[in-house]
Scaffold this active site. Structure first.
Site, PDB file in Angstrom:
ATOM      1  N   LYS A 161       0.812  -0.981   0.203  1.00  0.00           N
ATOM      2  CA  LYS A 161      -0.274  -0.002   0.181  1.00  0.00           C
ATOM      3  C   LYS A 161       0.573   1.064  -0.246  1.00  0.00           C
ATOM      4  O   LYS A 161       1.963   1.369   0.213  1.00  0.00           O
ATOM      5  CB  LYS A 161      -0.659   0.236   1.183  1.00  0.00           C
TER       6      LYS A 161
HETATM    7  C1  LIG Z   1      -6.037  -3.700   1.269  1.00  0.00           C
HETATM    8  C2  LIG Z   1      -6.991  -3.498   0.759  1.00  0.00           C
HETATM    9  C3  LIG Z   1      -8.200  -4.026   2.119  1.00  0.00           C
HETATM   10  C4  LIG Z   1      -7.391  -5.200   2.922  1.00  0.00           C
HETATM   11  O1  LIG Z   1      -6.254  -4.682   3.762  1.00  0.00           O
HETATM   12  P1  LIG Z   1      -5.614  -5.748   4.393  1.00  0.00           P
HETATM   13  O2  LIG Z   1      -4.235  -5.169   5.379  1.00  0.00           O
HETATM   14  O3  LIG Z   1      -4.922  -6.576   3.387  1.00  0.00           O
HETATM   15  O4  LIG Z   1      -6.728  -6.043   5.226  1.00  0.00           O
HETATM   16  C5  LIG Z   1      -9.637  -3.511   1.945  1.00  0.00           C
HETATM   17  N1  LIG Z   1     -10.271  -2.681   0.862  1.00  0.00           N
HETATM   18  C6  LIG Z   1      -9.264  -2.020   0.044  1.00  0.00           C
HETATM   19  C7  LIG Z   1      -9.784  -1.234  -1.182  1.00  0.00           C
HETATM   20  C8  LIG Z   1      -8.223  -2.985  -0.256  1.00  0.00           C
HETATM   21  O5  LIG Z   1      -7.161  -2.091  -1.580  1.00  0.00           O
END
Ligand SMILES: *Cc1c(COP(=O)(O)O)cnc(C)c1O
Length: 376
Positions: free
Chosen positions: A192
């Site tokens: 991210k």
């Molecule tokens: C990555 C993501 C999540 C979930 O995040 P995690 O930390 O992997 O649980 C939720 N919503 C969106 C749109 C994402 O891209």
């Protein structure tokens, strides 16, 4: 040329190694692995960065969404509207809490939830809207907040992909994405825009009362030690991850600008090719922080292009190949295909190119010329 990665975590780490290592070492020296000073510092640092009253760190972005919905007191059968074109975590937690997901179509230019589709989907049972700021671009929050106010709905921003983006209101004022709705969630998954070195997440809100409720839910429903007032969960950001995030947060704007710069170079190279639709930026430059750089390939040979790039050693990916309404887990007899024409089309056309903070011009030139030689 340096090997092209979809996300280059190693290259990024090498540049900040001294700071990250020292920050982690401090946790090892204090052995405060859970709820230690690093976690409290990160909470405060992120509150300051976002200009939001409360950050509640938790274990991952999926938990953050779930806990946000638990904190709002949503009940079985309440309808929650969200986008058909997103990562499954968004709809997963709605279903897990026995709320009723109502998937709606998205806009063809921004890939974000369609305002008209939200309006059409509202019923007396609707309790919340979950906009996802997809691929790093702010959804149309002004309209969404207006609809929510008219119908007395909660807005939960899924900000897993857009941390650091600005949202500009029509009167010119700005807020950070994730601080506009009643509550919002983010993820610090390594890839991210602000990633740690494991799993991590956080919930944000400006509501003092809700923040108090959320702090209990993440900690087994405890407000006083060993007094369990509500059913909670165990969802913590650990101190080692917080230490990494403390080292990285001061670089977030620089990281997002590096992504924007790579995106601008891609888009300039593709500007005159009629088979490629480049990402549309609806607001000012900082309204899109390019978690992904996603093209639409409109000559029907997206899959051929993908194979061509993979053959040349260029990683690329389809986010997302299947609309959520068509996933086995989320089938619902109320859905009609004609309500999802945009998502259905996007799933056939989208292709995401490598996007991270370490792309250099030589790599970008190789990627763009490889795309263009296939689509000439
Ligand atoms: C990555 C993501 C999540 C979930 O995040 P995690 O930390 O992997 O649980 C939720 N919503 C969106 C749109 C994402 O891209």
């Amino acid at each position: 040329m340096k090997k092209i990665q979809m996300v280059d975590l190693k290259g990024q780490y090498e540049k900040i190694k001294a700071t990250v290592d020292a920050s982690i070492q401090e946790v090892l020296d204090t052995t405060s692995y859970i709820n230690g000073p690093a976690v409290h510092a990160f909470q405060k640092n992120l509150e300051d960065y976002l200009d939001v009253r409360h950050v509640i760190p938790c274990a991952n972005g999926t938990d953050a969404l779930q806990i946000a919905m638990m904190g709002l007191g949503l009940q079985q059968g309440d309808e929650v509207i969200t986008a058909d074109f997103t990562f499954a975590a968004t709809v997963e937690v709605i279903a897990l809490l026995k709320l009723t997901p109502v998937l709606v179509d998205v806009e063809p230019d921004t890939f974000n939830i369609s305002i008209d589709a939200i309006k059409k989907a509202i019923t007396p049972k609707t309790k919340a809207i979950v906009p996802v700021h997809l691929f790093g671009q702010a959804a149309n929050m002004e309209e969404i907040m207006k609809i929510a106010a008219e119908h007395n709905l909660y807005v939960i921003e899924d900000n897993a992909q857009a941390i650091g983006a600005d949202y500009k209101y029509s009167d010119g004022s700005k807020k950070k994405v994730g601080t506009i709705g009643h509550v919002s969630s983010t993820s610090f998954f390594p890839s991210k825009n602000l990633g740690c070195y494991g799993d991590g997440g956080a919930i944000f809100t400006n509501d003092d009362n809700l923040a108090h409720i959320l702090r209990g839910i993440v900690n087994h429903g405890m407000y006083v030690r060993y007094h369990h007032d509500v059913v909670g969960v165990n969802s913590r950001l650990d101190s080692v991850q917080a230490a990494v995030l403390n080292a990285k947060l001061p670089n977030l704007d620089t990281y997002n600008h590096a992504r924007q710069s790579a995106a601008a170079k891609y888009s300039a190279a593709f500007a005159n090719n009629p088979k490629i639709v480049t990402p549309v930026i609806t607001g000012e430059k900082d309204s899109h922080v390019f978690h992904q750089y996603t093209l639409r390939i409109i000559d029907g040979d997206r899959d051929g292009l993908m194979q061509h790039l993979l053959d040349k050693g260029i990683p690329c990916a389809i986010y997302y190949p299947i609309p959520l309404h068509a996933q086995k887990a989320y089938l619902d007899t109320r859905y009609r295909e004609e309500d999802f024409t945009v998502t259905n089309q996007l799933c056939k056309e989208v292709l995401s190119l490598p996007m991270h903070t370490e792309l250099d011009d030589e790599q970008i030139d190789f990627i763009t010329s490889s795309v263009l030689e296939f689509l000439k």
